[in-house]
Design an enzyme around this catalytic site. Structure first.
Site, PDB file in Angstrom:
ATOM      1  N   GLN A  11      -0.586  70.846  54.410  1.00 17.87           N
ATOM      2  CA  GLN A  11      -1.889  71.330  53.955  1.00 17.87           C
ATOM      3  C   GLN A  11      -1.807  72.780  53.482  1.00 17.87           C
ATOM      4  O   GLN A  11      -1.097  73.588  54.065  1.00 17.87           O
ATOM      5  CB  GLN A  11      -2.892  71.215  55.111  1.00 17.87           C
ATOM      6  CG  GLN A  11      -4.293  70.911  54.671  1.00 17.87           C
ATOM      7  CD  GLN A  11      -5.097  70.226  55.774  1.00 17.87           C
ATOM      8  OE1 GLN A  11      -4.617  69.294  56.397  1.00 17.87           O
ATOM      9  NE2 GLN A  11      -6.312  70.681  55.996  1.00 17.87           N
ATOM     10  N   SER A  95       4.222  69.046  58.836  1.00 22.10           N
ATOM     11  CA  SER A  95       2.965  68.512  59.355  1.00 22.10           C
ATOM     12  C   SER A  95       2.631  67.191  58.665  1.00 22.10           C
ATOM     13  O   SER A  95       3.383  66.228  58.777  1.00 22.10           O
ATOM     14  CB  SER A  95       1.848  69.554  59.207  1.00 22.10           C
ATOM     15  OG  SER A  95       0.682  69.147  59.902  1.00 22.10           O
ATOM     16  N   LEU A  96       1.524  67.118  57.898  1.00 20.08           N
ATOM     17  CA  LEU A  96       1.202  65.848  57.234  1.00 20.08           C
ATOM     18  C   LEU A  96       2.322  65.419  56.301  1.00 20.08           C
ATOM     19  O   LEU A  96       2.468  64.226  55.991  1.00 20.08           O
ATOM     20  CB  LEU A  96      -0.121  65.950  56.472  1.00 20.08           C
ATOM     21  CG  LEU A  96      -0.103  66.572  55.072  1.00 20.08           C
ATOM     22  CD1 LEU A  96       0.145  65.534  53.994  1.00 20.08           C
ATOM     23  CD2 LEU A  96      -1.392  67.293  54.786  1.00 20.08           C
ATOM     24  N   ARG A 120      -6.258  60.569  60.334  1.00 15.08           N
ATOM     25  CA  ARG A 120      -5.722  61.815  60.902  1.00 15.08           C
ATOM     26  C   ARG A 120      -6.590  63.005  60.504  1.00 15.08           C
ATOM     27  O   ARG A 120      -6.936  63.861  61.336  1.00 15.08           O
ATOM     28  CB  ARG A 120      -4.281  62.019  60.430  1.00 15.08           C
ATOM     29  CG  ARG A 120      -3.519  63.184  61.057  1.00 15.08           C
ATOM     30  CD  ARG A 120      -2.091  63.178  60.501  1.00 15.08           C
ATOM     31  NE  ARG A 120      -1.230  64.187  61.092  1.00 15.08           N
ATOM     32  CZ  ARG A 120      -1.052  65.419  60.613  1.00 15.08           C
ATOM     33  NH1 ARG A 120      -1.715  65.806  59.534  1.00 15.08           N
ATOM     34  NH2 ARG A 120      -0.218  66.261  61.202  1.00 15.08           N
ATOM     35  N   HIS A 205      -2.327  71.604  65.565  1.00 14.96           N
ATOM     36  CA  HIS A 205      -1.050  71.689  66.292  1.00 14.96           C
ATOM     37  C   HIS A 205      -1.138  72.516  67.578  1.00 14.96           C
ATOM     38  O   HIS A 205      -0.310  73.377  67.854  1.00 14.96           O
ATOM     39  CB  HIS A 205       0.054  72.239  65.375  1.00 14.96           C
ATOM     40  CG  HIS A 205       0.343  71.329  64.229  1.00 14.96           C
ATOM     41  ND1 HIS A 205       0.933  70.100  64.387  1.00 14.96           N
ATOM     42  CD2 HIS A 205       0.080  71.456  62.907  1.00 14.96           C
ATOM     43  CE1 HIS A 205       1.026  69.500  63.205  1.00 14.96           C
ATOM     44  NE2 HIS A 205       0.518  70.298  62.289  1.00 14.96           N
ATOM     45  N   GLN A 254       3.184  65.108  67.214  1.00 18.92           N
ATOM     46  CA  GLN A 254       3.114  66.255  66.303  1.00 18.92           C
ATOM     47  C   GLN A 254       1.692  66.748  66.103  1.00 18.92           C
ATOM     48  O   GLN A 254       1.492  67.879  65.661  1.00 18.92           O
ATOM     49  CB  GLN A 254       3.781  65.962  64.955  1.00 18.92           C
ATOM     50  CG  GLN A 254       3.160  64.881  64.117  1.00 18.92           C
ATOM     51  CD  GLN A 254       2.968  65.263  62.662  1.00 18.92           C
ATOM     52  OE1 GLN A 254       1.839  65.430  62.274  1.00 18.92           O
ATOM     53  NE2 GLN A 254       4.013  65.368  61.868  1.00 18.92           N
TER      54      GLN A 254
END
Length: 320
Positions: A11, A95-96, A120, A205, A254
């Site tokens: 992101q 991340s994503l 998510r 996170h 995660q």
């Protein structure tokens, strides 16, 4: 062929127009956006190419949009130039971006990946009430300084954790707003070059994201995961896996865990990676890796011109 890794952004790399040039140039890219639109029952591609940036930046839209651009780049690269994830030693995503990596390596179907990222995004957005969480970047800090800042933050009674280890001197904290404020104050008072609040919609996170992790555990339980064509270096462990059960658990962990990007890049370099190709929007990871390992050759795969240049590099390497 060189020691290659495909990497996938997270992101923050989104922008209006992302992926449009790929779609215009490559039918394989167009097919990706069509499939994602159908899976989400939303004209996400129109939002990406003609919409409002504020709407695109909503987490539930940003996550599948970035993934769609990444996978479109990979599908176009394979269809037009014969280069795919299977030509790499590893794939990894921030991340994503780990979902983009898994989709590109054949571990999760494109439609399932889009739906998972919609879940998510909504779950992460809804895990913490607006204004209660915060994130901050510590620039010029090492891990010890960041841990000390977190300890000062937790003294307020709130949550304060290292969310991202992006590169040497670039660490991100996440947690309760008061705790993050206190951590930044401590960091500034103890020699950290810069401690700045980030304009984010939720504290990603960190342990405050547990409701989102629970939602992902439920969503992932219903999804088929195959062994990827090459190992995926996971955010949570900075080590590779091809085991579907481990991949499933890593994706749950995660959400609340640290993105260990510095260690992930270091691991890949130690295992023979000499070049990376960042598939999708922007060049954030390519820029960050220069701080991690200067010897790495970095390519971006966001436009048709990028794909042509990278394919020429790969074909040149193959004939050396």
């Amino acid at each position: 062929m060189t020691g290659l890794a495909f990497i996938f952004p997270g992101q923050g790399s989104q922008e209006i127009g992302m992926g449009k040039a790929l779609t215009d140039a490559f039918p394989a890219a167009r097919a990706v956006f069509d499939e994602v639109d159908a899976a989400l029952d939303q004209n996400l591609s129109k939002l990406m190419w003609e919409g409002d940036l504020a709407e695109l930046t909503m987490t539930a839209n940003t996550q599948p949009a970035l993934m769609a651009h990444s996978v479109a780049a990979m599908r176009a690269l394979e269809a037009a130039f014969g280069v795919s994830a299977s030509d790499a030693l590893f794939v990894a995503g921030h991340s994503l971006g780990e979902y983009s990596a898994l989709a590109s390596a054949g571990a999760i179907s494109l439609a399932d990946t889009a739906r998972l990222l919609r879940i998510r995004g909504n779950a992460m957005q809804g895990a913490v009430a607006a204004g209660e969480g915060a994130m901050a970047a510590l620039l010029g800090a090492d891990l010890a300084q960041a841990e000390a800042a977190c300890e000062a933050g937790r003294a307020t009674g709130g949550v304060c954790e290292i969310a991202n280890d992006n590169a040497p001197g670039q660490l991100v904290l996440s947690g309760s707003k008061a705790a993050i404020d206190a951590a930044c104050e401590h960091a500034r008072a103890n020699g950290v070059k810069k401690a700045m609040a980030l304009n984010v919609s939720a504290p990603f996170h960190c342990s405050l994201m547990q409701p989102a992790a629970d939602a992902m555990a439920a969503a992932l339980a219903d999804v088929t995961i195959h062994a990827p064509v090459v190992p995926v270096v996971a955010n949570i462990s900075a080590t590779p896996t091809s085991d579907p059960g481990t991949i499933r658990q890593n994706l749950v962990d995660q959400v609340t865990g640290r993105v260990r990007w510095t260690e992930s890049v270091q691991f890949m370099v130690a295992r023979g990676v000499t070049a990376t190709a960042e598939a999708g929007a922007g060049k954030v990871l390519t820029v960050m890796q220069r701080r991690i390992e200067k010897s790495l050759n970095g390519f971006t795969l966001g436009t048709p011109e990028d794909l042509e240049a990278f394919a020429a590099f790969i074909k040149g390497e193959a004939h050396v």
